[in-house]
Design an enzyme around this catalytic site. Sequence first.
Site, PDB file in Angstrom:
ATOM      1  N   GLY A  38      10.337   9.583 -15.968  1.00  0.00           N
ATOM      2  CA  GLY A  38      10.467   9.500 -14.269  1.00  0.00           C
ATOM      3  C   GLY A  38       9.581  10.401 -13.887  1.00  0.00           C
ATOM      4  N   ASN A 113      21.164   7.784 -16.055  1.00  0.00           N
ATOM      5  CA  ASN A 113      20.075   7.015 -16.416  1.00  0.00           C
ATOM      6  C   ASN A 113      20.727   5.617 -16.739  1.00  0.00           C
ATOM      7  OD1 ASN A 113      18.191   6.641 -19.455  1.00  0.00           O
ATOM      8  ND2 ASN A 113      17.805   5.815 -17.387  1.00  0.00           N
ATOM      9  N   GLY A 114      20.159   4.650 -16.288  1.00  0.00           N
ATOM     10  CA  GLY A 114      20.654   2.990 -16.466  1.00  0.00           C
ATOM     11  C   GLY A 114      20.732   2.345 -15.023  1.00  0.00           C
ATOM     12  N   TYR A 253       8.217   1.319 -26.019  1.00  0.00           N
ATOM     13  CA  TYR A 253       7.454   1.896 -25.145  1.00  0.00           C
ATOM     14  C   TYR A 253       7.930   2.989 -24.533  1.00  0.00           C
ATOM     15  CZ  TYR A 253       5.281   2.477 -20.493  1.00  0.00           C
ATOM     16  OH  TYR A 253       4.629   3.220 -19.284  1.00  0.00           O
TER      17      TYR A 253
HETATM   18  P1  AMP Z   1       0.638  -4.601 -16.714  1.00  0.00           P
HETATM   19  O1  AMP Z   1      -0.799  -3.923 -16.460  1.00  0.00           O
HETATM   20  O2  AMP Z   1       1.124  -4.851 -15.752  1.00  0.00           O
HETATM   21  O3  AMP Z   1       0.285  -5.877 -17.807  1.00  0.00           O
HETATM   22  O4  AMP Z   1       1.584  -3.548 -17.419  1.00  0.00           O
HETATM   23  C1  AMP Z   1       1.357  -3.337 -18.880  1.00  0.00           C
HETATM   24  C2  AMP Z   1       1.166  -1.998 -19.186  1.00  0.00           C
HETATM   25  O5  AMP Z   1       2.207  -1.114 -18.758  1.00  0.00           O
HETATM   26  C3  AMP Z   1       1.173  -1.621 -20.734  1.00  0.00           C
HETATM   27  O6  AMP Z   1       0.103  -0.840 -21.031  1.00  0.00           O
HETATM   28  C4  AMP Z   1       2.360  -0.720 -20.766  1.00  0.00           C
HETATM   29  O7  AMP Z   1       2.187   0.444 -21.721  1.00  0.00           O
HETATM   30  C5  AMP Z   1       2.989  -0.263 -19.437  1.00  0.00           C
HETATM   31  N1  AMP Z   1       4.260  -0.541 -19.194  1.00  0.00           N
HETATM   32  C6  AMP Z   1       5.128  -1.609 -19.819  1.00  0.00           C
HETATM   33  N2  AMP Z   1       6.304  -1.363 -19.378  1.00  0.00           N
HETATM   34  C7  AMP Z   1       6.396  -0.349 -18.636  1.00  0.00           C
HETATM   35  C8  AMP Z   1       7.239  -0.305 -17.662  1.00  0.00           C
HETATM   36  N3  AMP Z   1       8.502  -0.523 -17.848  1.00  0.00           N
HETATM   37  N4  AMP Z   1       6.960   1.056 -17.020  1.00  0.00           N
HETATM   38  C9  AMP Z   1       5.795   1.535 -16.992  1.00  0.00           C
HETATM   39  N5  AMP Z   1       4.912   1.061 -17.726  1.00  0.00           N
HETATM   40  C10 AMP Z   1       4.965  -0.035 -18.315  1.00  0.00           C
END
Ligand code: AMP
Length: 478
Positions: A38, A113-114, A253
């Site tokens: 965060g 957290n949650g 991730y």
């Molecule tokens: P997008 O560009 O919308 O397709 O987001 C995909 C990218 O965002 C990927 O490279 C992930 O590493 C990252 N990502 C995926 N989920 C999250 C999340 N919940 N919060 C922040 N980043 C994310």
Amino acid sequence: MLADDDHFNDECGVFGVFGHPEAGATTALGLHALQHRGQEACGIVSFDGEHFHAHKAMGLVGDNFSSSAVIRRLKGNVAVGHVRYATTGDTVLRNVQPLFADFEFGGMTIAHNGNLTNALTVRKALVRRGSIFHSTSDTETIIHLVATSHYSTVVDRLIDAMRQLEGTYSLVAITRRKLIGMRDPYGVRPLVLGRLDGAYILSSETCALDIIGAQFVRDVEPGEMIIVDDQGLRSIKPFAKVARRFCIFEYIYFARPDSTIEGKNVYGVRKRIGIELARESPVEADLVVPVPDSGVPAAIGYAEESGIPFELGIIRNHYVGRTFIEPAQHIRLLGVRLKHNANVARLKGKRVILVDDSIVRGTTSVKIVEMVRHAGAAEVHLRISSPPTTHSCFYGIDTPERSELLAATRNLEEMVRYIGVDSLAYLSIDGLYRAVGEAGRDVFRPQYCDACFTGDYPIRLVDQEKDPADNQLSLLEE
Ligand code: AMP
């Protein structure tokens, strides 16, 4: 300035210390290691035996907690801290945690957290009975339930509160005498216990124990409540036992690769994910290139398994936050350009396998692929180290509405065209389970929460089932 958040979802990290002479400074360091969980706001509350001391701010831990004047103010040997990333609207300071309240039994401060899936419903009932809420945070619902509980001890009141709430939580709280840690019965979000000299530590992840030189003791169990006071540590299990469902996306991730969660090193899992991906979806190419940083461990695994050389064909600028950090779409687009650059000398004329951890809206993939092609790559094959993200998370990971999820609205062929790749492949759900050490996904009793890939939500989504108009909170302009 825009109004308050009108949503509850947020991604967070929590940290707590009991019995350390520099509890405030230790918590600041812990939060620094949890910064990836965060980046919008952070806060610490300490207790010196008489008074609670708080410092909360928008922005990064390093920018807000590095001055000795701030740390000196956080007196006492007990402290709790929080890093927060709200997903919708502007974050306002009064939503920043830890939340503090003065109860009949004295002060208590909570970091969470949650995401509580019935918090709005419970909140409406509390408001009808006279509760006055100051924030839009679901954590405040816990505070009001503790305040109105008929039980006498703080531990019983907190249990009483959490029995009325559904959803996911890893909580760390301090009272005048205790440090309390609590994990929801499904154990969706992580929480670990550590020791530093004589002190007890609670943290979202083990990487925050490492930074302060603390020893990892164990994970807090799903449904477990840990109570630390001058008498030592006590553990109780106040809830009916359910099958654990840790969030599998933490491994993909969200968690930091150097953390170990539920006995598994996150980096190790990500590398195995890459190995599975290479077995499932091989392709002839010259280079395996990660989308840094999140794609790196899986790309290493993919390269190792396929025998295709790993190269840093994309370089990341580390001085910008995650792509998602700015909620507005135009900023997100800009963020991607700020963040990654093609290493032209490596990519020119090469058949490239790009590895990223997930596709959400597709914004990152479109930009990256365009950039790699522009750098002269002969072919671009995209490999995603998770199954297609087809459902929103309501348990504490930021995801947009289903309609905005690329994989929820397009089939593979359409995605190939939209992203502009020569081929696209995702990891299968069973491949993912193999990577975390299972034989595959047990369809009758899934071992993890994988709702974002399967739509199988283990915990009721009470607020979601309501008419959206009923869930609207009054928004205060600040
Ligand atoms: P997008 O560009 O919308 O397709 O987001 C995909 C990218 O965002 C990927 O490279 C992930 O590493 C990252 N990502 C995926 N989920 C999250 C999340 N919940 N919060 C922040 N980043 C994310």
